[in-house]
Design a protein around this motif. Sequence first.
Motif: not given
Length: 362
Positions: A154-167, A169-182
């Motif tokens: 599935e696709s998740t919009l972590e951050q919509g269109m913005t020119s705010n680099v801080t936002r 950067r924060r959006a990329i920082d919170k991107v993480q591998f989500v393992p399936p159960s087990g």
Amino acid sequence: MFSTRYAVISAVVFILLGVSLFRNEFADAQQTQPAPAVKPTPTPTPTPPIEEEEGVIKVETEAVNVLFTAQDKDRRLLLTLKQEDVRILENGQPQEISAFARQVDLPLSLAILIDTSISQQRTLPEEKAAAISFLESVVRPAKDEVAIVSFTGESTLEQGMTSNVTRLRRAIDKVQFVPPSGYIGGGVVAPGTPPISGDNQATVGSTAIWDSIWITSADVLGPAPEKTRRAIILLTDGVDTSSRKKLNEAVQAALKAEAVIYSIGVGDDFYGGVTKGVLNKVSENTGGRAFFPRDESELRQAFKQIQEEMRSQYLLAYEPANQVLDGSYRKIEIQLVNPELQKQKTKLTHRQGYFSKTAPKK
């Protein structure tokens, strides 16, 4: 004597009253006197307004804009191309070029798509660091805009269109591998931990690249402002396991959004590395390129090359000889006509077609 004076005074008072009454009546007459009739002048037919934006007059016609890059045999960008060096064909028919210019300052509308499926677990930290460095060097506040999308099945919009680099950067920082159960790493699933939902766990552990491109093109880049350079930067190994859409449908969606796809093939050798063929195809069909870095240094270099290309493109515009607004797909090809550039094996990169507009319903 007294009566005579009284009579004189009475006469004076009478005269003053008469003068006062005469002045009032004269003033009232002036106020109530109708104004002289003014002969009406015919109202001219208003001139239809001309809509202009940045000096360009909008006309009711199907104009096509094509961005392209020119590179020599060593992949160095050529920045001195002229209109007479090229020609453009639509469905094999030559077209008349109406505008030609280098485009170095167009606003950017970008979407960075990050694969967070199992095969990206070990490469994800380097991808995120390179993406942040790219944003910090590319994004111009109040001019460029970027969206961040992560995807597995599935696709998740972590951050919509913005020119705010801080936002961003924060959006990329919170991107993480989500393992399936087990899942415990190395492709091994620990026994005795059943998934909560078979479908959900299959989605988490799968990869839907074409679905992500399709929905990003339609819902994120599609509504982007006009007169922007639109692009998708795709970070993945190219292995699609669960998309409902096909590769060609993803390409069509990008073409409709006038978006170029730059693919950065990053994969884990444990999972078979990178599928280069599909990434080359999805990029070249939209006018982009695919990069296959072997380490973090080459990954950063790939981002740098993407930045240079987006700032060193040419814009060619033409009005198709076929002005029928039928929504059909039309193949386009830019050819070199300069013999010297042909000898140098200059390569032109551009989208391979577009969908014409459809006529408004009456």
